[in-house]
Write a protein that holds these residues in place. Structure first.
Motif, PDB file in Angstrom:
ATOM      1  N   GLU A   7      13.304  52.825  47.395  1.00 12.47           N
ATOM      2  CA  GLU A   7      13.718  51.604  46.695  1.00 12.47           C
ATOM      3  C   GLU A   7      13.131  51.542  45.285  1.00 12.47           C
ATOM      4  O   GLU A   7      13.812  51.149  44.328  1.00 12.47           O
ATOM      5  CB  GLU A   7      13.285  50.376  47.490  1.00 12.47           C
ATOM      6  CG  GLU A   7      13.790  49.063  46.907  1.00 12.47           C
ATOM      7  CD  GLU A   7      13.394  47.852  47.740  1.00 12.47           C
ATOM      8  OE1 GLU A   7      13.715  46.731  47.294  1.00 12.47           O
ATOM      9  OE2 GLU A   7      12.797  48.020  48.814  1.00 12.47           O
ATOM     10  N   LEU A  24      22.043  56.357  53.057  1.00 13.33           N
ATOM     11  CA  LEU A  24      22.070  55.378  54.139  1.00 13.33           C
ATOM     12  C   LEU A  24      22.450  56.020  55.467  1.00 13.33           C
ATOM     13  O   LEU A  24      23.241  56.968  55.511  1.00 13.33           O
ATOM     14  CB  LEU A  24      23.073  54.266  53.831  1.00 13.33           C
ATOM     15  CG  LEU A  24      22.847  53.443  52.559  1.00 13.33           C
ATOM     16  CD1 LEU A  24      23.938  52.394  52.418  1.00 13.33           C
ATOM     17  CD2 LEU A  24      21.472  52.793  52.545  1.00 13.33           C
ATOM     18  N   ASN A  29      26.717  47.678  57.335  1.00 14.54           N
ATOM     19  CA  ASN A  29      26.112  46.348  57.175  1.00 14.54           C
ATOM     20  C   ASN A  29      25.642  46.117  55.742  1.00 14.54           C
ATOM     21  O   ASN A  29      24.972  45.116  55.466  1.00 14.54           O
ATOM     22  CB  ASN A  29      24.939  46.187  58.145  1.00 14.54           C
ATOM     23  CG  ASN A  29      25.400  46.068  59.590  1.00 14.54           C
ATOM     24  OD1 ASN A  29      25.880  45.024  60.014  1.00 14.54           O
ATOM     25  ND2 ASN A  29      25.269  47.153  60.351  1.00 14.54           N
ATOM     26  N   ASN A  30      26.021  47.012  54.844  1.00 12.27           N
ATOM     27  CA  ASN A  30      25.611  46.903  53.447  1.00 12.27           C
ATOM     28  C   ASN A  30      26.356  45.762  52.752  1.00 12.27           C
ATOM     29  O   ASN A  30      27.564  45.581  52.950  1.00 12.27           O
ATOM     30  CB  ASN A  30      25.893  48.229  52.738  1.00 12.27           C
ATOM     31  CG  ASN A  30      25.533  48.211  51.275  1.00 12.27           C
ATOM     32  OD1 ASN A  30      26.365  47.869  50.442  1.00 12.27           O
ATOM     33  ND2 ASN A  30      24.306  48.573  50.962  1.00 12.27           N
ATOM     34  N   GLU A  31      25.655  45.008  51.929  1.00 13.19           N
ATOM     35  CA  GLU A  31      26.246  43.828  51.292  1.00 13.19           C
ATOM     36  C   GLU A  31      27.443  44.175  50.406  1.00 13.19           C
ATOM     37  O   GLU A  31      28.420  43.426  50.338  1.00 13.19           O
ATOM     38  CB  GLU A  31      25.187  43.072  50.472  1.00 13.19           C
ATOM     39  CG  GLU A  31      24.555  43.893  49.353  1.00 13.19           C
ATOM     40  CD  GLU A  31      23.522  43.107  48.561  1.00 13.19           C
ATOM     41  OE1 GLU A  31      23.386  41.899  48.810  1.00 13.19           O
ATOM     42  OE2 GLU A  31      22.864  43.704  47.691  1.00 13.19           O
ATOM     43  N   HIS A  32      27.371  45.317  49.727  1.00 12.70           N
ATOM     44  CA  HIS A  32      28.487  45.701  48.855  1.00 12.70           C
ATOM     45  C   HIS A  32      29.707  46.092  49.677  1.00 12.70           C
ATOM     46  O   HIS A  32      30.833  45.659  49.372  1.00 12.70           O
ATOM     47  CB  HIS A  32      28.076  46.862  47.943  1.00 12.70           C
ATOM     48  CG  HIS A  32      29.168  47.284  47.000  1.00 12.70           C
ATOM     49  ND1 HIS A  32      29.505  46.561  45.886  1.00 12.70           N
ATOM     50  CD2 HIS A  32      30.030  48.330  47.052  1.00 12.70           C
ATOM     51  CE1 HIS A  32      30.516  47.150  45.262  1.00 12.70           C
ATOM     52  NE2 HIS A  32      30.859  48.222  45.957  1.00 12.70           N
ATOM     53  N   ILE A  33      29.491  46.897  50.706  1.00 13.29           N
ATOM     54  CA  ILE A  33      30.596  47.314  51.585  1.00 13.29           C
ATOM     55  C   ILE A  33      31.277  46.092  52.196  1.00 13.29           C
ATOM     56  O   ILE A  33      32.511  45.994  52.242  1.00 13.29           O
ATOM     57  CB  ILE A  33      30.078  48.250  52.687  1.00 13.29           C
ATOM     58  CG1 ILE A  33      29.496  49.543  52.087  1.00 13.29           C
ATOM     59  CG2 ILE A  33      31.173  48.564  53.704  1.00 13.29           C
ATOM     60  CD1 ILE A  33      30.471  50.383  51.321  1.00 13.29           C
ATOM     61  N   GLN A  55      23.559  51.332  58.482  1.00 17.33           N
ATOM     62  CA  GLN A  55      23.195  50.656  57.239  1.00 17.33           C
ATOM     63  C   GLN A  55      24.407  50.506  56.322  1.00 17.33           C
ATOM     64  O   GLN A  55      24.587  49.481  55.676  1.00 17.33           O
ATOM     65  CB  GLN A  55      22.084  51.432  56.525  1.00 17.33           C
ATOM     66  CG  GLN A  55      20.750  51.404  57.225  1.00 17.33           C
ATOM     67  CD  GLN A  55      19.731  52.332  56.591  1.00 17.33           C
ATOM     68  OE1 GLN A  55      20.076  53.380  56.029  1.00 17.33           O
ATOM     69  NE2 GLN A  55      18.456  51.967  56.673  1.00 17.33           N
ATOM     70  N   THR A  56      25.241  51.534  56.293  1.00 14.18           N
ATOM     71  CA  THR A  56      26.457  51.481  55.470  1.00 14.18           C
ATOM     72  C   THR A  56      27.358  50.334  55.899  1.00 14.18           C
ATOM     73  O   THR A  56      27.827  49.534  55.072  1.00 14.18           O
ATOM     74  CB  THR A  56      27.229  52.810  55.575  1.00 14.18           C
ATOM     75  OG1 THR A  56      26.430  53.873  55.055  1.00 14.18           O
ATOM     76  CG2 THR A  56      28.541  52.743  54.801  1.00 14.18           C
TER      77      THR A  56
END
Length: 394
Positions: free
Chosen positions: A299, A316, A323-327, A320-321
């Motif tokens: 990070e 990732l 649940n990623n905010e951008h995705i 994680q992918t």
């Protein structure tokens, strides 16, 4: 109105390469009638995990389609398929070469019924050539195309790419060629035959590797996360994992040296002056960067590179992918109501069209769900449908 709302597709494919192609066209509005073999249907229905008895693999790749179950080994079953073909724009199949001829549903037969038909065959090695008779799955295509030989760590053995890359490559090759043929049909009324192979579809993506071979006679080797012609462009070990560095041009390289690792002297180091120099000395370069990067977290380095205008990011895990905010903000995870499985999640639509966006407007069909509906549209009576059921045609 959807972009392909006038396109009608008869889909006799199964598993992945064919169904992914027709799913994409269905997302864009085409009417897709999926014809599944009698009695068990698409082989993907036998692949778990299951929700209330429905295969999640099947549901993921067969949305936006009507589904019928048809016994093509019976003459009446073939006659029903031919009726569907009469009004279709596109026919997609992924049998092993020669099978459609035996079934009497090959291109030469179907174009007599519908001269405007676009007929697309997807197979492992294509319809011609010395390997055309072979059955081919994605893993064989990865081996044949050379992609497996160049995938993996430098000192390790060949690795399969983590996804079915040739299946998807063949799907997308089929999609854009079907669209090209459809434009031609709209202008001329003429159909045509499309021959797509898994091997060639993936091979066509090996651009830098072909340049290296044709231009310098180099046979691409395994490079791990490294790029073939740019450095540093790879994963680097950090205090708690790995981070991706994309200093792919001179400007980002110099920013990386001055603003990320605080090593401006690397810019003038004769080993690293040009991208070619850096590529030649990539082992030394990687070691030097890693000695610095292991002191801080992933990070930390992602933030540092963002501030310096150097492309970088984490590696990732798949959970994680998803649940990623951008995705999530890009609607790449959508919920769909299925008549048996209930509310299920699936991948969204990657391209965002402003005027005719793709949509998930229909869940994957249960086995034979729309058989009666489709037959009624073909003017079969209730009595005829009952008789076809009794005779195990549908």
């Amino acid at each position: 109105m959807k972009a392909l709302h006038k396109m009608k597709i008869v889909d006799v494919t199964q598993v992945m390469a064919g169904p992914y192609c027709t799913m994409v066209l269905g997302d864009l509005g085409a009417e897709v009638i999926k014809v599944e073999k009698y009695p068990k249907g698409d082989d993907t229905r036998d692949m778990g995990p299951y929700v209330n008895g429905e295969s999640y693999c099947y549901m993921m790749i067969n949305r936006n389609k009507k589904g019928i179950r048809l016994n093509l080994k019976k003459e009446q079953g073939k006659e029903i398929l031919l009726k569907l073909v009469e009004t279709a724009d596109v026919f997609v199949e992924n049998f092993r070469p020669g099978v459609t001829k035996k079934l009497g549903i090959d291109y030469d037969t179907l174009r007599k019924i519908n001269p405007g038909l676009i007929y697309c065959s997807i197979s492992g090695y294509g319809q011609t050539g010395p390997y055309s008779h072979k059955g081919g799955f994605d893993i064989m295509a990865q081996g044949m195309s050379g992609i497996m030989s160049m995938t993996g760590e430098k000192d390790g053995g060949p690795c399969k790419v983590g996804i079915a890359i040739h299946d998807i490559a063949a799907s997308m090759t089929a999609v854009y060629n079907i669209l090209a043929a459809y434009i031609h049909k709209l202008e001329t009324g003429q159909g045509q035959y499309i021959d797509v192979s898994l091997v060639e579809s993936g091979l066509a993506w090996t651009i830098w590797e072909a340049a290296a071979y044709f231009g310098a006679g180099e046979v691409p080797q395994r490079t791990g996360t490294r790029h073939r012609v740019s450095a540093p462009y790879q994963g680097i070990k950090t205090k708690d994992g790995y981070v991706l560095v994309g200093a792919a041009n001179q400007r980002t390289w110099e920013n990386f040296c001055k603003l990320v690792v605080n090593k401006p002297e690397w810019i003038e180091d004769p080993r690293f002056v040009t991208n070619q120099d850096r590529q030649k000395h990539v082992d030394e370069l990687e070691k030097l960067i890693e000695e610095i990067f292991v002191n801080e977290t992933t990070e930390y380095w992602v933030t540092k590179m963002e501030q310096a205008g150097v492309p970088g990011g984490p590696i990732l895990t798949y959970d994680q992918t998803l649940n990623n905010e951008h995705i999530l903000s890009r609607n790449m995870v959508e919920e769909v109501e299925h008549p048996v499985a209930g509310t299920i999640k699936m991948l969204g639509i990657p391209a965002k069209l402003s005027g005719t966006p793709g949509t998930i407007h229909r869940p994957a069909p249960t086995l034979g769900q729309h058989t009666e509906e489709v037959l009624k549209e073909l003017n079969f009576s209730g009595e005829e449908i009952a008789r076809l059921k009794k005779d195990e045609v549908i």
